[in-house]
Design a protein around this motif. Structure first.
Motif, PDB file in Angstrom:
ATOM      1  N   LEU A 216      11.015  22.026 -31.018  1.00 20.37           N
ATOM      2  CA  LEU A 216       9.670  22.279 -31.533  1.00 20.37           C
ATOM      3  C   LEU A 216       9.561  21.981 -33.025  1.00 20.37           C
ATOM      4  CD1 LEU A 216       9.084  25.739 -29.829  1.00 20.37           C
ATOM      5  CD2 LEU A 216       7.969  23.604 -29.181  1.00 20.37           C
ATOM      6  N   PRO A 217       8.365  21.622 -33.486  1.00 25.85           N
ATOM      7  CA  PRO A 217       8.145  21.568 -34.931  1.00 25.85           C
ATOM      8  C   PRO A 217       8.119  22.968 -35.520  1.00 25.85           C
ATOM      9  CG  PRO A 217       6.091  21.149 -33.749  1.00 25.85           C
ATOM     10  CD  PRO A 217       7.184  21.190 -32.717  1.00 25.85           C
ATOM     11  N   ALA A 218       8.381  23.077 -36.820  1.00 25.97           N
ATOM     12  CA  ALA A 218       8.520  24.391 -37.463  1.00 25.97           C
ATOM     13  C   ALA A 218       7.271  25.254 -37.281  1.00 25.97           C
ATOM     14  CB  ALA A 218       8.823  24.197 -38.950  1.00 25.97           C
ATOM     15  N   GLU A 219       6.076  24.626 -37.291  1.00 25.70           N
ATOM     16  CA  GLU A 219       4.853  25.428 -37.218  1.00 25.70           C
ATOM     17  C   GLU A 219       4.654  26.083 -35.850  1.00 25.70           C
ATOM     18  OE1 GLU A 219       3.707  21.031 -36.665  1.00 25.70           O
ATOM     19  OE2 GLU A 219       5.016  22.224 -37.966  1.00 25.70           O
ATOM     20  N   ASP A 220       5.342  25.618 -34.825  1.00 19.68           N
ATOM     21  CA  ASP A 220       5.194  26.197 -33.492  1.00 19.68           C
ATOM     22  C   ASP A 220       6.283  27.217 -33.154  1.00 19.68           C
ATOM     23  OD1 ASP A 220       2.960  24.666 -33.003  1.00 19.68           O
ATOM     24  OD2 ASP A 220       4.066  23.063 -31.989  1.00 19.68           O
ATOM     25  N   MET A 221       7.269  27.361 -34.015  1.00 20.04           N
ATOM     26  CA  MET A 221       8.423  28.197 -33.665  1.00 20.04           C
ATOM     27  C   MET A 221       8.061  29.670 -33.516  1.00 20.04           C
ATOM     28  SD  MET A 221      11.561  26.583 -35.874  1.00 20.04           S
ATOM     29  CE  MET A 221      12.108  24.885 -35.586  1.00 20.04           C
ATOM     30  N   ALA A 222       7.207  30.179 -34.401  1.00 18.60           N
ATOM     31  CA  ALA A 222       6.857  31.603 -34.329  1.00 18.60           C
ATOM     32  C   ALA A 222       6.131  31.917 -33.029  1.00 18.60           C
ATOM     33  CB  ALA A 222       6.009  31.998 -35.534  1.00 18.60           C
ATOM     34  N   GLY A 223       5.159  31.067 -32.659  1.00 23.73           N
ATOM     35  CA  GLY A 223       4.433  31.287 -31.413  1.00 23.73           C
ATOM     36  C   GLY A 223       5.329  31.168 -30.194  1.00 23.73           C
ATOM     37  N   ALA A 224       6.268  30.202 -30.237  1.00 23.92           N
ATOM     38  CA  ALA A 224       7.197  30.040 -29.125  1.00 23.92           C
ATOM     39  C   ALA A 224       8.119  31.248 -29.009  1.00 23.92           C
ATOM     40  CB  ALA A 224       8.022  28.775 -29.313  1.00 23.92           C
ATOM     41  N   SER A 225       8.591  31.766 -30.139  1.00 26.36           N
ATOM     42  CA  SER A 225       9.439  32.958 -30.107  1.00 26.36           C
ATOM     43  C   SER A 225       8.692  34.140 -29.507  1.00 26.36           C
ATOM     44  CB  SER A 225       9.932  33.301 -31.524  1.00 26.36           C
ATOM     45  OG  SER A 225      10.773  32.274 -32.024  1.00 26.36           O
ATOM     46  N   GLY A 226       7.413  34.281 -29.879  1.00 23.24           N
ATOM     47  CA  GLY A 226       6.605  35.349 -29.305  1.00 23.24           C
ATOM     48  C   GLY A 226       6.473  35.196 -27.802  1.00 23.24           C
TER      49      GLY A 226
END
Length: 423
Positions: free
Chosen positions: A316-326
């Motif tokens: 994933l790109p960095a901007e999507d990592m937080a949402g993916a972790s959630g």
């Protein structure tokens, strides 16, 4: 490291005390439930109730914190949890226990969010990795230590439940007296499961299955021990071995994770877990072999959680990592709700060793799917992967996002250092 811990040790001490109380209560449910003659199915529903509450708390606690602040939320949830622990031996009914477990799970999730917010606020970019590692160690040591404390009382009485409640109450002191005002807790909304599965099928399905394994181990392990005739001290040692394995195997697996195809490591860890389950079913109740099986089966479970998070972030790109972790944390929670119930009903029909059978088959499914995914997607070069996220399944999204931020910062610093050296 000593300098880093000097500023956060009261928070870590409070976490240890909370985990001592929560760890005692987890095993006590299985011990006291057996004494009260609750069935495996009933105890599995009670176990799943905790994870239902935990998942709900992760969703609603940030809203409460924004309304009334960290201190009030932490104190209120801690008080409710302490009261809930006292209520278990007074209200020995499986449906009442299910409600109490939902409440305790909700409170525990909220306590994590508040405590991790303070801990994250007390660390800097340079110290965040070490602080997170110390936090994970404190949690695991608390759970292991809780099993030792269980040997000082009788689960048939109220003493151990009272002791667990006292430990949770005592944890308020070091945390609340040392906590500084924390920023408003904001966590990224979870990525929709369809998008998450499209981005990382292995990460999504794997962490769902892992949630069922973790919840079954931690919630139904004591039930299994009681059903095969283990004494209370032996059951406590059995549960301690599940988490001792996680403590000792986390760092070797993390080291390998940054140096090889993570899918291969996921396959190897899941295969080791499945082998441990097979070993346990072939030992004819030999308790030393059972302890060894618990060490390895529990030892790979926590590292696999971190592996799935890291592997998903690699795609994933960095901007999507937080949402993916959630999304992954939510998916793990769904597995944690379903897994104990599947195992409990299987134990009801097939006997206590269905505990190992269900866990073993789940590990086999993870290993097999990892092999399949190796044929569907090219390997990500090791140099293009982020650092392994040293997080536990018991943490909230606050710690997961903090670990993700640290991994991104660490990768950027390494890239800058390489460019400087090349220039």
């Amino acid at each position: 490291m000593i300098k880093v811990l000097s500023g956060v040790w009261p928070l870590l001490l409070g976490i240890v005390l909370i985990m001592l109380g929560n760890g005692m209560h987890f095993t006590l449910i299985g011990l006291r439930g057996a004494i009260e003659d609750f069935s495996s199915a009933q105890l599995s529903i009670i176990t799943s109730g905790y994870f239902l509450g935990f998942l709900s708390g992760a969703r609603f606690t940030p809203v409460l914190i924004r309304r009334v602040g960290h201190v009030r939320v932490f104190a209120a949830l801690g008080s409710f949890m302490s009261a809930g622990l006292l209520a278990f031996p007074l209200l020995t009914d499986p449906w009442v226990w299910t409600v109490l477990r939902i409440i305790v799970g909700f409170c525990m999730s909220g306590i994590y969010v508040a405590a991790e917010s303070w801990l994250n606020n007390a660390s800097t970019n340079d110290t965040r990795g070490k602080v997170l590692s110390a936090y994970m160690i404190a949690q695991t040591l608390g759970i292991i230590g809780a099993q030792y404390l269980l040997t000082f009382g009788d689960a048939a009485t109220n003493v151990l439940f009272i002791g667990a409640s006292i430990l949770v109450s005592l944890s308020f002191g070091p945390i609340l007296l040392s906590a500084t005002p924390a920023p408003i807790t904001e966590v990224a909304p979870p990525m929709p499961l369809r998008n998450l599965f499209k981005s990382s099928p292995l990460g999504t399905l794997g962490i769902f299955l892992l949630g069922s394994i973790y919840a079954t181990q931690s919630g139904m392990g004591a039930v299994f021990g009681a059903q095969i005739g283990m004494e209370a001290g032996q059951i406590a040692f059995f549960i301690a071995m599940l988490f001792a394995g996680a403590l000792l195997m986390q760092y070797p697996i993390g080291w390998l994770s940054d140096r090889m195809d993570r899918r291969t490591l996921i396959f190897g860890a899941a295969a080791l877990g499945a082998s441990a389950c097979i070993l346990s079913m072939l030992t004819d109740y030999n308790q030393w072999w059972l302890m060894a099986a618990a060490f390895f089966a529990g030892g790979v479970t926590t590292p696999l959680y971190a592996l799935f998070l890291a592997y998903t972030n690699d795609t994933l790109p960095a901007e999507d990592m937080a949402g993916a972790s959630g999304g992954l944390v939510f998916t793990f929670g769904l597995g944690a709700i379903i897994g104990p119930m599947v195992t409990g009903f299987a134990m009801e029909w097939l006997g206590p060793y269905a505990f190992w059978l269900v866990i073993g088959l789940t590990f086999v499914t993870i290993a097999g799917y990892a092999l399949y995914r190796m044929t569907q997607r090219a390997v990500v070069p090791v140099d293009d992967t982020d650092s392994y996220l040293n997080v536990l399944p018991t943490t909230s999204m606050v710690a997961v996002e903090a670990a993700g931020d640290w991994a991104i910062e660490n990768a950027e610093q390494e890239a800058e250092a390489e460019e400087t050296a090349a220039g």
